[in-house]
Scaffold this motif. Structure first.
Motif, short mmCIF file in Angstrom:
data_model
loop_
_atom_site.label_atom_id
_atom_site.label_comp_id
_atom_site.label_asym_id
_atom_site.label_seq_id
_atom_site.Cartn_x
_atom_site.Cartn_y
_atom_site.Cartn_z
N GLN A 50 17.57 3.71 -18.15
CA GLN A 50 16.88 4.82 -17.44
C GLN A 50 16.04 4.28 -16.17
N VAL A 51 15.03 2.68 -16.81
CA VAL A 51 14.69 2.16 -15.99
C VAL A 51 14.51 1.25 -14.68
N ALA A 52 13.92 1.75 -13.86
CA ALA A 52 14.56 1.38 -11.99
C ALA A 52 13.70 0.86 -11.34
N VAL A 53 13.85 -0.04 -10.43
CA VAL A 53 13.02 -0.46 -9.13
C VAL A 53 13.81 0.43 -8.42
N ASP A 54 13.31 1.25 -7.49
CA ASP A 54 13.68 2.26 -6.83
C ASP A 54 13.38 1.85 -5.39
N HIS A 55 12.12 1.27 -4.86
CA HIS A 55 12.39 1.05 -3.53
C HIS A 55 10.91 0.01 -3.49
N VAL A 56 10.76 -1.06 -2.96
CA VAL A 56 9.96 -2.31 -2.68
C VAL A 56 9.41 -1.80 -1.09
N THR A 81 10.87 3.73 -11.53
CA THR A 81 11.85 4.93 -12.43
C THR A 81 11.84 4.25 -13.36
N LEU A 82 10.63 5.70 -14.31
CA LEU A 82 10.55 4.72 -16.33
C LEU A 82 11.42 5.85 -17.09
N GLY A 83 11.86 6.75 -16.38
CA GLY A 83 12.57 8.27 -17.42
C GLY A 83 11.78 8.42 -18.26
N GLU A 84 12.20 8.37 -19.70
CA GLU A 84 11.22 8.70 -20.87
C GLU A 84 10.20 8.33 -21.01
N LEU A 85 9.11 6.88 -20.63
CA LEU A 85 8.54 6.10 -20.22
C LEU A 85 7.37 6.61 -19.57
N VAL A 86 6.26 6.07 -19.76
CA VAL A 86 5.19 6.60 -19.03
C VAL A 86 4.71 4.84 -18.72
N PRO A 87 3.43 4.74 -17.78
CA PRO A 87 2.98 3.90 -17.42
C PRO A 87 2.48 3.34 -18.11
N TRP A 109 6.72 6.65 -10.42
CA TRP A 109 6.43 6.03 -10.54
C TRP A 109 5.90 5.25 -9.18
N LEU A 110 4.61 5.40 -8.44
CA LEU A 110 3.86 4.55 -7.72
C LEU A 110 3.21 3.71 -7.90
N TYR A 111 2.94 1.93 -7.72
CA TYR A 111 2.20 1.12 -7.99
C TYR A 111 1.82 0.21 -7.06
N GLU A 112 0.92 -0.37 -6.55
CA GLU A 112 0.56 -1.29 -5.67
C GLU A 112 0.19 -2.16 -6.29
N GLY A 113 -0.64 -3.37 -4.99
CA GLY A 113 -1.53 -4.46 -5.27
C GLY A 113 -1.50 -5.56 -4.80
N PRO A 114 -2.16 -6.30 -3.81
CA PRO A 114 -2.14 -7.41 -3.33
C PRO A 114 -1.29 -8.47 -4.11
N TYR A 138 9.07 -18.90 1.69
CA TYR A 138 7.91 -17.99 0.31
C TYR A 138 9.43 -16.53 0.21
N GLY A 139 8.97 -15.87 -1.22
CA GLY A 139 9.62 -15.72 -1.29
C GLY A 139 9.02 -14.11 -2.48
N TYR A 140 9.55 -13.45 -2.38
CA TYR A 140 8.69 -12.60 -3.59
C TYR A 140 10.26 -11.85 -3.78
N THR A 141 9.62 -11.45 -5.24
CA THR A 141 10.58 -9.77 -5.98
C THR A 141 9.54 -8.69 -7.69
N VAL A 142 10.50 -8.01 -7.69
CA VAL A 142 9.05 -7.50 -8.45
C VAL A 142 10.25 -6.76 -9.12
N ARG A 143 9.38 -6.28 -10.52
CA ARG A 143 10.07 -6.18 -12.34
C ARG A 143 9.56 -5.36 -13.12
N VAL A 144 9.64 -4.80 -13.63
CA VAL A 144 9.32 -4.12 -14.52
C VAL A 144 9.38 -4.51 -16.34
N LEU A 145 8.58 -4.54 -16.79
CA LEU A 145 8.16 -5.10 -18.24
C LEU A 145 7.80 -4.07 -19.25
#
Length: 884
Positions: free
Chosen positions: A755-761, A786-792, A830-835, A844-851
């Motif tokens: 259920q964990v997913a990156v929804d929007h960047v 989206t973290l489903g049953e997990l928390v930050p 959940w909202l995450y931010e950073g420079p 140049y490029g980037y992506t995001v991920r959840v671990l």
């Protein structure tokens, strides 16, 4: 007349000579010159009759330097012993050598200094390997893996690392090699009597032999006794199934190294891993040695040790999952193979049968065992059990044996960590090293000593005058020439030649000719016969009127490898040709004793494997420590430390468009060109004093600059600091409660991960500039997940950025953690931010991920779980994946 029974009668030494027993039983003599000289002085003729098991042809007694002290003491007459017991100069010398050994064993060393500084290092480490090459007197090795393991123990002893080595005792060792008249490899398996080896039997307090027992299918048992070798400060435990309690089939489990079929190999590896842990426990109980906190698996052969430790812990009520986490935390796994074909793999049904209801490890279900070795990745075979895969799954820390091999290993095993780039696969590297006192000629040490080199210092080569250095090199070459002639004569006699037809051997090799060495195992990838691709060109190099070359070759093919045997025969037949046989020689029965003469006596050490199939290749390191220059494909360690001052790199013809024949032709041509145009001219180019000044300077740089890098002490120090220490600290952090909590947390994360997913960047520039981003600008990333049953607290959200190729693949990636910026929105995200700093120009490029994230994980990739955004993009600054 032949004896019907053989046994060993041990000598009774006079009281003043009793310290000789301790000196003989501690294998430190194998790298301690003063001890060797003491034993050789006892009775030189007896020393010549008691050479080590791999010293030369059977019955040949021409290499007293390889004498085995245990055999020597059994051969000396009682009269000579009584004479020595009254020889005051000898007794003073004996007392000095004995005192030196006692000081070596008892005085604090580097490791104890680190402990005193609160380094958090393990109380002990158990080091498991299927083979150990400690000395020719204990022939329990086949090649580089065993020699590396022996050097690891010796360096650990020198540094004071509290290591316990664990292996098997093979009653036939590997095999002895001879040649038939037509050059075909012949194998011989002499029986080794443990009572004639530098070993003692581990006994219970009541004097009975200590035993370990494994349960086999069909109500059978496998018993093994435990022999001990003392490698300086390090005990080496060797399990031996040749005991009366076993049925005939079980007695043969430890008959020979790398022999037998699949079930035979499986039983060997069960005995090594499971029986080895039990042997360690028995040894610690009987001797009071600290129990190991870290278990190091040298290649996958010993991987079952993790299962035995899980059984131990789960039996205390910890539970299988928590026990597995505890075992993983304290385990280090070293892989030595760069190709999947080099890994032991067994049929799943065979493994299941031995771990079923009537097999080993009660309390650990067979399916649980099978899951650990399953090749559950694209291209894997679901029908096999992979020992390396199990080893990686049961070790929190893993490494290859050179920088290049670490990279190859990450590619090879990347399927175990899906979703991660190979560069992030959690396999590091510790480049192998070699034990200098074992492999460096005493004359080299002596020359350094005369120029006041401090112990352990190699930069003293700068102070050695050119002439002394060159005379040393010539004397070592001359000694090799003598050795080669003697061994070649013995080989030809074994091949059936009459002494009268061997007069030509007196003219084989020349102490003033450029000498190239090539010696190693003979799998196809090492390309023993690459030098024969153009025989006319090679012959021209060998017979050059002004700059001749001579080559000494040695190597063994595996007994089941007929392809390797054909390569040996091809090389032998070429070396038999009367036109070149004085310039190229093949020496059979390559082993430690021969190698210790080859490395110092050669000017150039040749290595031409198929890149990148040489994991490390330490023979060139041993040669370098003696002032021999390397000529090698840039593979293994040479890829890492090659410099023009140390030798030459053979160009490789890489690329998928080349077939094997064309590739070998190109690389052989490059090899010939290097020898003809650069190496031979530099060797024979003499200055005003008749010295090859540029060559000598390369020797000096090899000794002084390359030498410190290739030492086993450096290698073991890295293992201690980078792997053993962290493993010990991780294991201590996992008490029973912490282990259960970690296991429960991992189970929760795995269940929730779908259920964990990156929804929007979305990205906004922190500068007011419009248009293309500029170097030095910063993007502010806002990511909803989206973290489903997990928390930050269960995860880490990261931006991964770097240059991109035409297919938008990121290279040279940098990772930027993003921080939570508030609670969940109305959709549960959940909202995450950073420079994100733009510190590179170009595409140049980037992506995001959840671990997954937990303080007890060694890396974010450890669990093999990652959530990535859908691969779409838009041009308005808000996107699922902004690619550029």
């Amino acid at each position: 007349m032949k004896a019907i029974r053989r046994f060993t009668v041990r000598p009774v030494l006079p009281e003043p000579l009793r310290p000789l027993c301790d000196l003989a039983r501690n294998l430190r003599w194998s790298w301690h010159t003063e001890t060797q000289e003491l034993f050789r002085s006892i009775e030189p003729q007896a020393a010549a009759r008691t050479q080590s098991p791999d010293a030369g042809a059977a019955g040949d007694a021409r290499w007293p330097e390889e004498c085995d002290p245990v055999r020597l003491l059994g051969a000396v007459s009682a009269g000579r012993l009584d004479e020595l017991a009254r020889d005051e100069p000898f007794l003073r010398r004996l007392a000095g050598v004995s005192r030196d050994l006692r000081d070596y064993l008892e005085q604090p060393r580097w490791y104890q200094e680190q402990l005193g500084r609160g380094a958090g290092l393990p109380a002990a480490v158990a080091y498991f390997s299927p083979e150990f090459g400690v000395t020719a007197a204990l022939p329990q090795y086949s090649g580089g893996l065993g020699i590396l393991a022996g050097d690891h123990l010796k360096a650990a002893s020198d540094l004071g690392v509290p290591l316990i080595g664990v292996g098997l005792l093979y009653r036939h060792g590997y095999f002895r090699q001879s040649l038939s008249r037509d050059g075909w490899q012949q194998e011989h398996y002499p029986v080794l009597d443990p009572n004639e080896l530098p070993l003692t039997l581990l006994r219970e307090h009541d004097g009975t032999p200590a035993r370990v027992v494994l349960t086999l299918p069909g109500s059978r048992s496998l018993h093994a006794q435990i022999w001990q070798a003392r490698v300086g400060r390090v005990p080496l435990l060797m399990l031996d199934s040749g005991v009366e309690e076993n049925a005939p089939g079980e007695r043969e489990v430890t008959d020979r190294l790398y022999g037998g079929g699949s079930e035979h190999r499986l039983l060997q590896e069960m005995l090594l891993g499971i029986g080895g842990v039990r042997a360690v426990r028995t040894y610690c109980r009987l001797t009071g040695h600290p129990a190991p906190e870290v278990f190091h698996t040298n290649e996958g052969h010993a991987g079952f040790l993790g299962l035995e430790r899980i059984r131990e812990l789960s039996g205390t009520g910890l539970g299988l999952d928590a026990a597995t986490e505890t075992v993983r935390a304290g385990t280090v796994f070293t892989t030595h193979t760069p190709v999947p074909a080099g890994i032991d793999r067994f049929e799943r049904e065979l493994v299941a049968r031995h771990f079923g209801d009537d097999g080993e490890l009660p309390g650990v279900p067979a399916e649980r065992v099978l899951d650990l070795g399953t090749e559950s990745y694209p291209g894997g075979d679901p029908g096999v059990f992979n020992m390396a895969v199990m080893g990686l799954r049961l070790a929190q820390r893993a490494n290859g044996v050179s920088t290049l091999h670490g990279s190859v290993s990450r590619e090879m095993f990347a399927g175990l960590w899906p979703g991660f780039d190979a560069a992030e696969v959690p396999i590091t590297s510790v480049t192998n090293g070699v034990h200098a006192p074992t492999w460096v000629a005493p004359e080299v040490f002596g020359l350094r000593g005369r120029h006041r080199a401090a112990p352990g210092r190699w930069d003293s080569a700068a102070a050695i005058p050119d002439r002394e250095l060159w005379e040393l090199r010539r004397s070592l070459r001359a000694r090799l020439v003598t050795e080669v002639r003697e061994r070649l004569r013995a080989s030809w006699l074994t091949r059936g030649a009459a002494p009268a037809e061997l007069g030509w051997i007196d003219g084989v090799l020349d102490p003033d000719v450029l000498t190239i060495g090539f010696a190693r195992r003979v799998p196809s990838y090492k390309r023993l016969t690459l030098m024969l691709r153009d025989r006319e060109r090679l012959s021209a190099l060998l017979l050059h009127p002004d700059r001749p070359v001579q080559i000494v070759v040695a190597g063994k093919a595996h007994p089941a490898d007929d392809g390797g045997k054909r390569l040996v025969r091809e090389l032998v037949r070429f070396s038999d040709d009367p036109r070149v046989r004085h310039r190229v020689v093949f020496l059979p029965d390559y082993g430690m004793a021969m190698a210790q003469r080859l490395y110092p006596g050669c000017d150039v050490w040749l290595n031409n494997p198929l890149r990148p199939l040489e994991a490390c290749g330490t023979s060139g390191m041993k040669a370098a420590l003696n002032g021999c220059l390397n000529l090698s494909v840039r593979d293994g360690w040479w890829d890492e430390w090659y410099e023009p001052d140390f030798g030459w790199a053979i160009p490789t013809a890489d690329g998928p468009v080349l077939d094997e024949e064309r590739r070998d032709d190109l690389e052989a041509a490059a090899l010939y060109a290097l020898i003809e145009d650069r190496i031979a001219p530099r060797f024979y180019d003499r200055g005003e004093e008749g010295l090859p000044e540029r060559w000598i300077e390369m020797v000096r740089r090899t000794l002084g600059v390359l030498g410190p890098k290739v030492l086993a002490g450096r290698m073991v120090g890295e293992y201690v600091e980078r792997l053993y220490g962290p493993a010990a600290r991780a294991g201590r952090a996992l008490d029973a409660g912490a282990a259960r909590r970690l296991a429960d947390w991992k189970a929760k994360v795995r269940a929730a991960w779908p259920q964990v997913a990156v929804d929007h960047v979305e990205a906004g520039a922190s500068t007011a500039a419009d248009g293309p981003a500029e170097l030095g600008a910063t993007l502010t990333l806002r990511v909803r997940v989206t973290l489903g049953e997990l928390v930050p607290g269960d995860v880490e959200v990261q931006a991964v950025a770097g240059r991109v190729d035409a297919a938008d693949g990121i290279s040279g990636a940098q990772v930027f953690p993003l921080k939570p910026a508030g609670g969940q929105d109305l959709e549960g995200r959940w909202l995450y931010e950073g420079p994100l700093a733009l510190d590179r120009t170009g595409p140049y490029g980037y992506t995001v991920r959840v671990l997954p994230a937990h303080p007890l994980l060694a890396s974010g990739a450890e669990m093999g779980l990652v959530a990535l955004p859908p691969q779409t993009a838009s041009g308005d600054g808000a996107a699922d994946v902004p690619l550029r």
